[in-house]
Design a protein around this motif. Structure first.
Motif, PDB file in Angstrom:
ATOM      1  N   ALA A   8      18.477 -26.442  -5.635  1.00 38.76           N
ATOM      2  CA  ALA A   8      19.172 -26.737  -4.379  1.00 38.76           C
ATOM      3  C   ALA A   8      20.627 -26.278  -4.429  1.00 38.76           C
ATOM      4  N   THR A  32      15.008 -24.058  -1.447  1.00 43.24           N
ATOM      5  CA  THR A  32      13.982 -24.990  -0.989  1.00 43.24           C
ATOM      6  C   THR A  32      12.619 -24.615  -1.554  1.00 43.24           C
ATOM      7  N   LYS A  34       9.782 -24.901  -0.011  1.00 42.64           N
ATOM      8  CA  LYS A  34       9.008 -24.205   1.011  1.00 42.64           C
ATOM      9  C   LYS A  34       9.357 -22.723   1.049  1.00 42.64           C
ATOM     10  N   SER A  55      14.865 -30.548  -3.312  1.00 42.11           N
ATOM     11  CA  SER A  55      15.385 -31.272  -2.149  1.00 42.11           C
ATOM     12  C   SER A  55      14.346 -31.552  -1.072  1.00 42.11           C
ATOM     13  N   ASP A  56      13.391 -30.656  -0.874  1.00 44.99           N
ATOM     14  CA  ASP A  56      12.500 -30.790   0.294  1.00 44.99           C
ATOM     15  C   ASP A  56      11.048 -31.076  -0.055  1.00 44.99           C
ATOM     16  N   MET A  57      10.694 -31.088  -1.349  1.00 40.87           N
ATOM     17  CA  MET A  57       9.314 -31.322  -1.752  1.00 40.87           C
ATOM     18  C   MET A  57       9.283 -32.079  -3.070  1.00 40.87           C
TER      19      MET A  57
END
Length: 229
Positions: A8, A32, A34, A55-57
Motif C-alpha cells: 500500500a 491494491t 485488486k 489495504s483492500d483485500m
C-alpha cells in the motif's frame, strides 16, 4: 524473472522494485490487491511479494487467487512489520514460501528472492548453459548455438530468444518483452520490436520442421510454441 510487488506504501513498492531491477529482474509495484490480480490475469508473472497489511483485500485471499495465475512452483514472499509469531504463521499457512520483516535490508531482500527463484526455477537460474532441444544458450558469454553451430545474434536478439524459450507456451505481452529486453529504454517503437522478433525467428529457424513456432498473439504480443511430443 518477472516479479510483482503489492504494498500500500507506493514508495516502499518502488524501492523494492528498484532493488530487484538492479539485480536483473523485471519488477512492477501495485498498491491494491485488486489491481495486482487484474494485471496477473493479463500478464505472466514468476514471483509475488506482498505486504501482509493489504489495504483492500485479505492477504490470504490475495495469495490464493494469485496462485491460480502463477506457474505451478511460482514463489510467494510476504513482508511484515512484526516479528511476532501470529503474522508469520498466518502468512506461511496461507501458502507463502518465505517472509521478511520490515524495515527491509536490500542485500537480504535480493538474497532471499534469488534463493526462492533458484528453488522454483532450477533450470533458469544460475546456470551458465541452458538447453532447449537443439538450442543451447551460454549465458555468461551470451552465445547461442543451434545443433552445435554458433548463431550470429546480437545481444538483444540473444536475450529476446532466451526470454521466449524460458516461457515456451506462455503468451508474452509487448510490455513484458519491453521490460525484459529493452530494460533502460523508455520508448521502443513497435516496428523495432517486430523487427527483432522477425530476426530471431529467421536466425533460429523457428519453424514447424524444427519443432518450434514463434507466433504473434493478436493485439497482445508473441508466443513461442513447441510442436509435437
Amino acid at each position: 524473472m518477472r516479479i510483482v510487488v503489492l504494498d500500500a506504501d507506493r514508495s516502499q513498492a518502488d524501492l523494492i522494485c528498484q532493488v530487484l531491477t538492479s539485480a536483473g529482474h523485471a519488477c512492477h509495484g501495485y498498491q491494491t490487491g485488486k489491481g495486482l490480480l487484474a494485471n496477473m490475469r493479463k500478464d505472466s508473472v514468476d514471483m509475488l511479494i506482498l505486504d501482509w497489511q493489504v489495504s483492500d483485500m485479505d492477504p490470504a485471499e490475495v495469495i490464493h487467487k494469485a496462485r491460480e495465475k502463477l506457474p505451478e512452483n511460482g514463489p510467494v514472499m510476504f513482508l511484515t512489520t512484526s516479528s511476532g509469531e501470529d503474522d508469520i504463521v498466518a502468512g506461511l499457512s496461507a501458502g507463502a514460501e518465505d517472509f521478511l520483516v520490515k524495515p527491509l535490508r536490500r542485500a537480504e531482500l535480493v538474497a532471499r528472492v534469488q534463493a526462492q527463484l533458484r528453488l522454483a526455477y532450477p533450470s533458469q537460474n544460475g546456470a551458465e548453459q541452458l538447453q532447449f532441444g537443439q538450442y543451447v544458450f551460454e549465458t555468461r558469454p551470451g552465445r547461442l548455438l543451434m545443433d552445435g553451430q554458433v548463431l550470429d545474434v546480437t545481444h538483444k536478439e540473444f536475450y529476446l530468444a532466451l526470454l521466449f524459450f524460458r516461457n515456451i507456451g506462455r503468451p508474452l505481452s509487448r510490455a513484458y518483452i519491453h521490460e525484459a529486453v529493452w530494460i533502460r529504454e523508455t520508448e521502443v517503437p513497435s516496428r523495432t520490436m517486430d523487427t527483432h522478433v522477425s530476426r530471431v525467428r529467421n536466425k533460429l529457424q523457428l519453424k514447424p520442421e524444427n519443432g518450434f513456432r514463434l507466433v504473434p498473439v493478436y493485439s497482445y504480443g508473441y508466443r513461442l510454441e513447441k510442436l509435437g511430443s
